[in-house]
Design a protein around this motif. Structure first.
Motif, short mmCIF file in Angstrom:
data_model
loop_
_atom_site.label_atom_id
_atom_site.label_comp_id
_atom_site.label_asym_id
_atom_site.label_seq_id
_atom_site.Cartn_x
_atom_site.Cartn_y
_atom_site.Cartn_z
N GLN A 41 0.81 -1.41 0.16
CA GLN A 41 -0.18 0.15 -0.13
C GLN A 41 0.75 0.81 -0.29
N THR A 42 1.40 1.28 -1.09
CA THR A 42 2.05 2.57 -0.78
C THR A 42 0.98 4.62 -1.71
N LEU A 43 0.48 3.53 -2.37
CA LEU A 43 -0.03 4.79 -2.87
C LEU A 43 -0.91 5.52 -1.99
N ILE A 44 -1.57 6.35 -2.00
CA ILE A 44 -2.71 7.10 -1.43
C ILE A 44 -3.75 6.73 -1.95
N VAL A 121 -14.68 -2.41 -25.26
CA VAL A 121 -14.76 -3.33 -25.05
C VAL A 121 -14.46 -4.07 -23.72
N ASP A 122 -13.20 -3.74 -23.86
CA ASP A 122 -12.35 -4.37 -22.89
C ASP A 122 -11.60 -3.15 -21.74
N VAL A 123 -11.90 -3.36 -21.11
CA VAL A 123 -11.47 -2.31 -19.85
C VAL A 123 -10.88 -2.83 -18.50
N THR A 124 -10.06 -2.96 -18.11
CA THR A 124 -9.86 -3.51 -17.08
C THR A 124 -8.93 -2.56 -15.98
N GLY A 125 -9.97 -2.59 -14.79
CA GLY A 125 -9.31 -1.52 -14.13
C GLY A 125 -8.48 -1.73 -12.68
N VAL A 126 -7.28 -1.38 -11.89
CA VAL A 126 -7.31 -1.91 -10.70
C VAL A 126 -6.60 -0.86 -10.19
N GLU A 127 -6.69 -0.69 -8.78
CA GLU A 127 -6.10 -0.05 -7.81
C GLU A 127 -6.40 -0.71 -6.63
N VAL A 128 -5.06 0.02 -5.23
CA VAL A 128 -4.58 -0.95 -4.12
C VAL A 128 -6.11 -1.76 -3.46
N VAL A 129 -6.58 -1.29 -3.26
CA VAL A 129 -8.30 -1.62 -2.66
C VAL A 129 -9.02 -1.79 -3.90
N ASP A 130 -9.70 -3.12 -3.86
CA ASP A 130 -10.39 -3.78 -5.63
C ASP A 130 -11.89 -2.83 -4.99
N PRO A 132 -15.44 -3.50 -6.70
CA PRO A 132 -15.87 -4.62 -8.11
C PRO A 132 -17.60 -4.11 -7.77
N PRO A 133 -17.33 -3.45 -8.96
CA PRO A 133 -17.04 -4.89 -10.24
C PRO A 133 -16.34 -3.85 -10.96
N LEU A 134 -15.92 -2.35 -10.85
CA LEU A 134 -14.96 -2.06 -12.34
C LEU A 134 -13.86 -2.51 -11.40
N VAL A 135 -13.84 -2.43 -11.05
CA VAL A 135 -12.51 -1.96 -10.08
C VAL A 135 -11.59 -3.55 -9.55
N SER A 136 -10.41 -3.88 -9.65
CA SER A 136 -9.99 -4.83 -9.13
C SER A 136 -8.16 -4.51 -8.69
N ARG A 137 -8.43 -5.81 -7.35
CA ARG A 137 -7.22 -4.86 -7.08
C ARG A 137 -5.55 -5.35 -7.15
N ALA A 138 -4.98 -4.22 -7.49
CA ALA A 138 -3.37 -4.96 -7.51
C ALA A 138 -2.60 -3.94 -7.96
N ASP A 139 -1.47 -4.41 -7.62
CA ASP A 139 0.19 -3.07 -7.18
C ASP A 139 -0.02 -2.61 -8.34
N PRO A 140 0.13 -1.25 -8.88
CA PRO A 140 0.83 -0.49 -9.95
C PRO A 140 1.96 -0.82 -9.88
N HIS A 141 2.33 -1.13 -8.67
CA HIS A 141 4.26 -0.78 -8.67
C HIS A 141 4.23 -3.30 -10.04
N ASP A 142 3.49 -3.15 -9.14
CA ASP A 142 3.69 -4.71 -9.61
C ASP A 142 2.56 -5.51 -10.79
N LEU A 143 2.11 -5.27 -11.41
CA LEU A 143 1.13 -5.64 -12.36
C LEU A 143 0.86 -6.80 -12.30
N PRO A 144 -0.60 -7.55 -12.35
CA PRO A 144 -0.64 -8.89 -12.61
C PRO A 144 -0.95 -9.30 -13.89
#
Ligand SMILES: *[C@@H]1O[C@H](CO)[C@@H](O)[C@H](O)[C@H]1NC(C)=O
Length: 227
Positions: A41-44, A121-130, A132-144
């Protein structure tokens, strides 16, 4: 006699120390694990303020909360603002309905919703805290994600990253060669300094835009330095 008293006192203090040690050990070994101290959790974090807060609010069903959020005027205004922002990219041919788009540090997903509503059609949203349904959890510094899977990578929150070089490197890695990275940054940011963070891209352009009521700079980079 005095020696006996001394010895008794010694024994009492020894017993006290032992008791205190055992108590401390007990307390430490039973302290709850703190999920908020994730090293990632390095981001604001914007939505919500912390994952603890999210846990405390779990009594209100997430879907209900999300539907309520989506029905607010503030949500609508922000989504519309992102729609205008992305429309610029569509107008210059950098975005179409078939673009595979990644939004990094997407908060609750205003930009994700804007893109979906535009017909992408194909949009992926990520954030340190997920969220749903628009944004899932991922570290921006280590994208899965594998290398080069997106046509367009976008973020409006590079400025909040503690490791901007790493943040940009991950954006470049996950966008395909020839694809583009788009950033929205505070107006005062030095465009040259941001461009220098990109190691494998060339500049497409930069322009002043208004995003969510703020004057910002849109920076567009194309992956792959021309030969
Ligand atoms: C993209 O999708 C939107 C919404 O479905 C549609 O109105 C628009 O015509 C599409 N654009 C193209 C170029 O297909």
């Amino acid at each position: 006699m005095e020696r006996n008293v001394q010895s008794l006192l010694n024994r009492i203090s020894f017993a006290s120390i032992t008791f205190a040690t055992i108590t401390l050990f007990f307390l430490f070994s039973h302290s709850p694990t703190t999920p908020c101290q994730s090293p990632h959790q390095t981001l604001i974090i914007r939505f919500p303020k912390s994952s603890c807060e999210a846990n405390h609010r779990e009594h209100l069903p997430h879907e209900k909360r999300t539907r309520r959020l989506w029905s607010t005027r503030d949500w609508r205004k922000k989504v519309d603002s992102y729609t205008d922002f992305f429309q610029i990219l569509r107008n210059i041919g950098l975005l179409n309905n078939n673009s595979n788009v990644l939004c990094v540090s997407a908060g609750a997903g205003h930009e994700v919703m804007a893109l979906i509503e535009m017909g992408v059609v194909d949009v992926t949203g990520v954030e340190v805290v997920d969220w749903p349904p628009l944004v899932s959890r991922a570290d921006p510094h280590d994208l899965p994600f594998f290398d080069g899977v997106f046509d367009l990578g976008f973020s409006a929150h590079l400025a909040e990253s503690l490791f901007p070089t790493r943040f940009v490197a991950e954006l470049e890695r996950t966008v395909r060669p020839g694809g583009i990275s788009v950033l929205a940054l505070e107006e005062w940011v030095e465009v040259g300094e941001i461009r220098d963070l990109f190691r494998k891209s060339s500049s497409v352009g930069a322009r002043n835009v208004t995003l969510m009521g703020s004057k910002m700079t849109q920076i567009i980079m194309r992956n792959g330095i021309p030969p």
